[in-house]
Enzyme design. Structure first.
Site, PDB file in Angstrom:
ATOM      1  CB  ALA A   1      50.750   4.404  -1.813  1.00 49.82           C
ATOM      2  CB  CYS A   2      49.229  -0.586   1.510  1.00 51.96           C
ATOM      3  SG  CYS A   2      48.291  -2.038   1.995  1.00 51.96           S
TER       4      CYS A   2
END
Length: 163
Positions: A36-37
């Site tokens: 989730a970067c």
């Protein structure tokens, strides 16, 4: 005796112990990853490099880490499902680890100590930091999150040519 990349072991994402010795005589790119970067799309470039060069003796090793803004919250199974369904990842993935602090994985302690980062810092600043290891197990170069996998291709090609 001096430590070598080949002295280390890590558990793959399915829980099997893997010796880095399995990657002897190969050029290896080691990356701390997260699902989730902002940099997560780098999985595409990592997979492209892997598919382009794996038959020439190149490996990519992905190590999920949740130490940066909790961007890797999932279980190992969820991480694997995400990587394969969103980015068709086929390179080896490992269990979620820590890369900084007292509980940092021994492999990452070694990598950080061997090739320091910006201004001589050992700590990893964010997800998608990368380490390039040559066919003899020497840690050659360290790259930051901003270094796209495509920008590393020339270094990989050069090492493979030395092969």
């Amino acid at each position: 005796m001096k430590e070598s990349f080949y002295d280390f072991k890590a558990k793959d994402i399915l829980g099997n112990e893997v010796s880095m010795n399995n990657f002897k005589d190969k050029v290896v790119l080691i990356v701390n990853v997260a699902s989730a970067c902002y940099f997560t799309p780098q999985y595409k470039g990592m997979e492209r490099l892997y598919k382009s060069f794996k038959t020439k003796g190149f490996e990519v090793l992905g190590f999920p880490c949740n130490q940066f803004a909790e961007e890797e919250k999932g279980t190992n199974e969820e991480i694997l499902n995400f990587c394969t369904s969103h980015f068709d990842v086929s390179f080896p993935m490992f269990e979620k680890i820590e890369v900084n602090g007292a509980n940092a994985h021994p492999l990452f302690k070694f990598l950080k100590k061997t090739v320091k980062g910006f201004l001589g810092s050992e700590s990893i600043k964010w997800n998608f930091s990368k380490f390039l290891v040559d066919q003899s197990g020497n840690v050659i170069k360290r790259y930051g999150s901003m270094d796209a996998p495509e920008s590393i291709e020339a270094d990989i090609t050069k090492l493979l040519a030395k092969g």
